[in-house]
Design a protein around this motif. Sequence first.
Motif, mmCIF file in Angstrom:
data_model
loop_
_atom_site.group_PDB
_atom_site.id
_atom_site.type_symbol
_atom_site.label_atom_id
_atom_site.label_comp_id
_atom_site.label_asym_id
_atom_site.label_seq_id
_atom_site.Cartn_x
_atom_site.Cartn_y
_atom_site.Cartn_z
ATOM 1 N N GLY A 89 54.600 35.132 110.751
ATOM 2 C CA GLY A 89 54.999 34.233 109.678
ATOM 3 C C GLY A 89 54.119 34.427 108.448
ATOM 4 O O GLY A 89 53.127 35.167 108.466
ATOM 5 N N THR A 90 54.500 33.740 107.380
ATOM 6 C CA THR A 90 53.789 33.849 106.108
ATOM 7 C C THR A 90 53.349 32.472 105.649
ATOM 8 O O THR A 90 54.132 31.524 105.697
ATOM 9 C CB THR A 90 54.699 34.473 105.028
ATOM 10 O OG1 THR A 90 55.088 35.778 105.453
ATOM 11 C CG2 THR A 90 54.005 34.563 103.682
ATOM 12 N N VAL A 91 52.112 32.375 105.174
ATOM 13 C CA VAL A 91 51.601 31.155 104.559
ATOM 14 C C VAL A 91 51.229 31.498 103.127
ATOM 15 O O VAL A 91 50.476 32.441 102.882
ATOM 16 C CB VAL A 91 50.370 30.600 105.318
ATOM 17 C CG1 VAL A 91 49.780 29.401 104.580
ATOM 18 C CG2 VAL A 91 50.747 30.226 106.746
ATOM 19 N N VAL A 92 51.803 30.751 102.190
ATOM 20 C CA VAL A 92 51.518 30.959 100.774
ATOM 21 C C VAL A 92 50.761 29.740 100.262
ATOM 22 O O VAL A 92 51.177 28.600 100.476
ATOM 23 C CB VAL A 92 52.819 31.160 99.958
ATOM 24 C CG1 VAL A 92 52.496 31.353 98.472
ATOM 25 C CG2 VAL A 92 53.612 32.341 100.489
ATOM 26 N N LEU A 93 49.646 29.989 99.595
ATOM 27 C CA LEU A 93 48.826 28.917 99.043
ATOM 28 C C LEU A 93 49.066 28.833 97.546
ATOM 29 O O LEU A 93 48.793 29.798 96.824
ATOM 30 C CB LEU A 93 47.341 29.190 99.311
ATOM 31 C CG LEU A 93 46.944 29.466 100.763
ATOM 32 C CD1 LEU A 93 45.454 29.769 100.852
ATOM 33 C CD2 LEU A 93 47.320 28.306 101.650
ATOM 34 N N ILE A 94 49.602 27.687 97.089
ATOM 35 C CA ILE A 94 49.749 27.482 95.647
ATOM 36 C C ILE A 94 48.925 26.294 95.166
ATOM 37 O O ILE A 94 48.654 26.166 93.992
ATOM 38 C CB ILE A 94 51.223 27.344 95.208
ATOM 39 C CG1 ILE A 94 51.882 26.105 95.792
ATOM 40 C CG2 ILE A 94 52.005 28.583 95.558
ATOM 41 C CD1 ILE A 94 53.244 25.817 95.203
ATOM 42 N N GLY A 95 48.523 25.420 96.086
ATOM 43 C CA GLY A 95 47.674 24.283 95.725
ATOM 44 C C GLY A 95 46.245 24.769 95.492
ATOM 45 O O GLY A 95 45.695 25.510 96.301
ATOM 46 N N LEU A 96 45.674 24.371 94.379
ATOM 47 C CA LEU A 96 44.321 24.825 94.038
ATOM 48 C C LEU A 96 43.263 23.965 94.716
ATOM 49 O O LEU A 96 43.395 22.742 94.765
ATOM 50 C CB LEU A 96 44.120 24.770 92.523
ATOM 51 C CG LEU A 96 45.010 25.695 91.705
ATOM 52 C CD1 LEU A 96 44.784 25.450 90.220
ATOM 53 C CD2 LEU A 96 44.764 27.142 92.057
ATOM 54 N N THR A 97 42.217 24.619 95.217
ATOM 55 C CA THR A 97 41.095 23.912 95.812
ATOM 56 C C THR A 97 39.842 24.776 95.710
ATOM 57 O O THR A 97 39.930 25.999 95.721
ATOM 58 C CB THR A 97 41.349 23.541 97.286
ATOM 59 O OG1 THR A 97 40.255 22.765 97.756
ATOM 60 C CG2 THR A 97 41.527 24.757 98.165
ATOM 61 N N ASN A 98 38.708 24.116 95.616
ATOM 62 C CA ASN A 98 37.416 24.797 95.715
ATOM 63 C C ASN A 98 36.794 24.548 97.081
ATOM 64 O O ASN A 98 35.719 25.050 97.368
ATOM 65 C CB ASN A 98 36.451 24.294 94.631
ATOM 66 C CG ASN A 98 36.700 24.957 93.306
ATOM 67 O OD1 ASN A 98 37.211 26.070 93.239
ATOM 68 N ND2 ASN A 98 36.338 24.287 92.235
ATOM 69 N N SER A 99 37.456 23.753 97.906
ATOM 70 C CA SER A 99 36.926 23.414 99.222
ATOM 71 C C SER A 99 36.941 24.621 100.145
ATOM 72 O O SER A 99 37.809 25.486 100.046
ATOM 73 C CB SER A 99 37.763 22.304 99.860
ATOM 74 O OG SER A 99 37.717 21.143 99.071
ATOM 75 N N LYS A 100 36.001 24.638 101.056
ATOM 76 C CA LYS A 100 35.970 25.669 102.088
ATOM 77 C C LYS A 100 36.968 25.288 103.170
ATOM 78 O O LYS A 100 37.122 24.123 103.512
ATOM 79 C CB LYS A 100 34.577 25.795 102.699
ATOM 80 C CG LYS A 100 33.500 26.134 101.690
ATOM 81 C CD LYS A 100 33.674 27.523 101.147
ATOM 82 C CE LYS A 100 32.539 27.854 100.188
ATOM 83 N NZ LYS A 100 32.857 28.880 99.254
ATOM 84 N N VAL A 101 37.650 26.295 103.698
ATOM 85 C CA VAL A 101 38.633 26.081 104.757
ATOM 86 C C VAL A 101 38.251 26.979 105.922
ATOM 87 O O VAL A 101 38.000 28.171 105.737
ATOM 88 C CB VAL A 101 40.061 26.440 104.267
ATOM 89 C CG1 VAL A 101 41.071 26.259 105.384
ATOM 90 C CG2 VAL A 101 40.428 25.606 103.057
ATOM 91 N N GLU A 102 38.198 26.387 107.104
ATOM 92 C CA GLU A 102 37.881 27.177 108.288
ATOM 93 C C GLU A 102 39.141 27.870 108.784
ATOM 94 O O GLU A 102 40.144 27.213 109.087
ATOM 95 C CB GLU A 102 37.298 26.280 109.377
ATOM 96 C CG GLU A 102 36.733 27.071 110.527
ATOM 97 C CD GLU A 102 35.967 26.199 111.506
ATOM 98 O OE1 GLU A 102 36.175 26.386 112.715
ATOM 99 O OE2 GLU A 102 35.173 25.355 111.059
ATOM 100 N N ILE A 103 39.083 29.189 108.826
ATOM 101 C CA ILE A 103 40.219 29.997 109.273
ATOM 102 C C ILE A 103 39.744 30.908 110.387
ATOM 103 O O ILE A 103 38.662 31.492 110.301
ATOM 104 C CB ILE A 103 40.787 30.840 108.104
ATOM 105 C CG1 ILE A 103 41.387 29.920 107.044
ATOM 106 C CG2 ILE A 103 41.829 31.834 108.595
ATOM 107 C CD1 ILE A 103 41.853 30.636 105.793
ATOM 108 N N SER A 104 40.559 31.042 111.416
ATOM 109 C CA SER A 104 40.232 31.927 112.523
ATOM 110 C C SER A 104 40.829 33.310 112.254
ATOM 111 O O SER A 104 42.045 33.490 112.375
ATOM 112 C CB SER A 104 40.794 31.374 113.829
ATOM 113 O OG SER A 104 40.747 32.371 114.832
ATOM 114 N N PRO A 105 39.997 34.291 111.904
ATOM 115 C CA PRO A 105 40.524 35.642 111.720
ATOM 116 C C PRO A 105 41.211 36.146 112.997
ATOM 117 O O PRO A 105 42.223 36.852 112.920
ATOM 118 C CB PRO A 105 39.287 36.482 111.385
ATOM 119 C CG PRO A 105 38.308 35.506 110.831
ATOM 120 C CD PRO A 105 38.566 34.227 111.583
#
Length: 177
Positions: A89-105
């Motif tokens: 699947g595809t996730v597209v980010l358009i909302g702006l943030t400076n926050s750190k996000v935990e992502i599992s590579p």
Amino acid sequence: MAGLSGALTVLAAHAAGAAKIFLSEPNAARRRRIEKLGVPVTTIDPTQSSLASSITRETFEGLGCDAAIECAGNPRAISDCLSAVRPQGTVVLIGLTNSKVEISPFDLIVRDIRLQGSLCYPTSLWPRVFSMIESGRLPVDQLVDAVISLDELVDKGFEPLLDPSGTKMKILVDLNA
């Protein structure tokens, strides 16, 4: 989320022929507003139930959705989008943030998830969008709440739009009023 970007994304997904559309929004008033747009959409309150669980219950073989578009710049919403998409699947980010996000590579790799950012739309798409608006296929006028004068900008513009429990989507400013 059902701010203006989220609402436009719902309308655009419908206009593009999406078979199922899901919207995550904690504000009950905004969920109701989206439900009244005349577009088949399943709204989910992410504070009451897991977005990923809700979507897997409603998708083919519980795989998740093909694509998720995050419109709020909310770290939890980004994580929810990653959890809600199917393998490849595809996730597209358009909302702006400076926050750190935990992502599992590991999760991105094993599930072969495509993660993409998008800041703007090319001007070459504008004629198509204008045509969709003109034909009624993209009813953006349903999202305009008011037209105000410049001297009303703060009290009738910013304040209603910044109200966390509000329903306002778009307030236009008439510079000639």
